[in-house]
Design a protein around this motif. Structure first.
Motif, PDB file in Angstrom:
ATOM      1  N   GLU A  15       0.868  -1.149  -0.069  1.00 21.00           N
ATOM      2  CA  GLU A  15       0.091   0.143  -0.208  1.00 21.00           C
ATOM      3  C   GLU A  15       0.964   1.163   0.135  1.00 21.00           C
ATOM      4  O   GLU A  15       2.126   1.153   0.507  1.00 21.00           O
ATOM      5  CB  GLU A  15      -0.963  -0.016   1.263  1.00 21.00           C
ATOM      6  N   ALA A  21      -1.135   9.824  -2.222  1.00 23.91           N
ATOM      7  CA  ALA A  21      -2.133   9.323  -3.066  1.00 23.91           C
ATOM      8  C   ALA A  21      -2.141   7.894  -3.279  1.00 23.91           C
ATOM      9  O   ALA A  21      -1.088   7.412  -3.897  1.00 23.91           O
ATOM     10  CB  ALA A  21      -2.389  10.494  -4.325  1.00 23.91           C
ATOM     11  N   ALA A  22      -3.101   7.094  -3.235  1.00 27.61           N
ATOM     12  CA  ALA A  22      -3.190   5.828  -3.324  1.00 27.61           C
ATOM     13  C   ALA A  22      -3.546   5.371  -4.868  1.00 27.61           C
ATOM     14  O   ALA A  22      -3.086   4.394  -5.280  1.00 27.61           O
ATOM     15  CB  ALA A  22      -4.107   5.041  -2.381  1.00 27.61           C
ATOM     16  N   LYS A  23      -3.945   6.237  -5.614  1.00 22.68           N
ATOM     17  CA  LYS A  23      -4.633   6.128  -6.767  1.00 22.68           C
ATOM     18  C   LYS A  23      -3.542   7.052  -7.921  1.00 22.68           C
ATOM     19  O   LYS A  23      -3.219   8.248  -7.588  1.00 22.68           O
ATOM     20  CB  LYS A  23      -5.853   6.327  -7.158  1.00 22.68           C
ATOM     21  N   ASN A  28       0.349   1.058  -7.244  1.00 23.77           N
ATOM     22  CA  ASN A  28      -0.366   0.492  -5.970  1.00 23.77           C
ATOM     23  C   ASN A  28      -0.972  -0.837  -6.436  1.00 23.77           C
ATOM     24  O   ASN A  28      -1.552  -1.080  -7.458  1.00 23.77           O
ATOM     25  CB  ASN A  28      -1.302   1.465  -5.753  1.00 23.77           C
ATOM     26  N   GLU A  34     -11.284   0.610  -2.865  1.00 23.64           N
ATOM     27  CA  GLU A  34     -10.853   1.489  -4.135  1.00 23.64           C
ATOM     28  C   GLU A  34      -9.814   2.426  -3.552  1.00 23.64           C
ATOM     29  O   GLU A  34      -9.063   3.139  -4.212  1.00 23.64           O
ATOM     30  CB  GLU A  34     -12.087   2.287  -4.647  1.00 23.64           C
ATOM     31  N   ASP A  35      -9.727   2.949  -2.154  1.00 24.99           N
ATOM     32  CA  ASP A  35      -8.600   3.668  -1.646  1.00 24.99           C
ATOM     33  C   ASP A  35      -7.394   3.309  -1.842  1.00 24.99           C
ATOM     34  O   ASP A  35      -6.374   4.346  -1.517  1.00 24.99           O
ATOM     35  CB  ASP A  35      -9.427   4.600  -0.361  1.00 24.99           C
TER      36      ASP A  35
END
Length: 202
Positions: A15, A21-23, A28, A34-35
């Motif tokens: 993660e 930002a994860a997206k 990732n 979705e996060d």
């Protein structure tokens, strides 16, 4: 066949680092939720944060423990896959570890008192996809190299689909009611290498 994860961050962190930002970064691994973050319980998130801040010296591979599942699916050097009619073996040059997965339809049979680094694994085919269900883990491994722990209640379902001759898609659904508020899913792609592992595996 020798396969290796083509996701560069896989062995290090599954993660994104806190505050990033994860997206949209292309690296990732978590596709659900979705996060892009592991759905820890509050207590489990606190445990992971404490490991990252203060206890990285406990990293299991530093102490020569096996990587465990799913961490071993993206460790360095890749893995070699051997298959017979009713058994599949995945072998690693790293730590010379291996997983032996029966494909004959048997259920999980080990008692709850037996807990293993790799768990107990059984597999079956759904069309062209190999589905492997693993349970019976100990709690001595992490999910990656960045302090993401699990408990003995960990259960992992892997779905291996060979997209073409040179690529294999791997989807992993991870559940652990002691650590996570719900099951979550990782996806990685592995590519085929022309080299072989150390001859001690063959």
């Amino acid at each position: 066949m020798l396969f290796r994860s083509v996701t560069p961050s896989a062995a290090t962190a599954i993660e994104p680092a806190k505050g990033k930002a994860a997206k949209g970064k292309g690296k990732n691994l978590i596709v659900s939720p979705e996060d892009g973050f592991i759905p820890y319980t509050a207590a489990a998130r606190a445990k992971s944060d404490d490991i990252v801040a203060n206890r990285m010296y406990l990293e299991p591979e530093l102490h020569c423990f096996m990587s465990g599942v799913p961490h071993n699916m993206w460790t360095q050097f890749g893995q070699q896959i051997f298959q017979t009619k009713d058994t599949l073996m995945i072998a690693w040059e790293f730590q010379h570890s291996r997983r032996i997965i029966p494909l004959d339809g048997r259920p999980h049979v080990l008692p709850d008192s037996v807990r293993q680094f790799q768990g107990e694994e059984v597999g079956h085919w759904e069309g062209d996809t190999l589905v492997v269900d693993s349970a019976g883990f100990n709690d001595k491994t992490w999910l990656d190299g960045r302090g993401h722990p699990h408990s003995e209640e960990l259960r992992v379902q892997e779905r291996f689909t060979r997209r073409d001759f040179g690529h294999m898609d791997l989807s992993l659904t991870i559940d652990d009611p002691k650590m996570y508020t719900k099951a979550w899913t990782i996806k990685v792609t592995e590519d085929r290498k022309s080299t072989r592992l150390n001859s001690s595996h063959t």
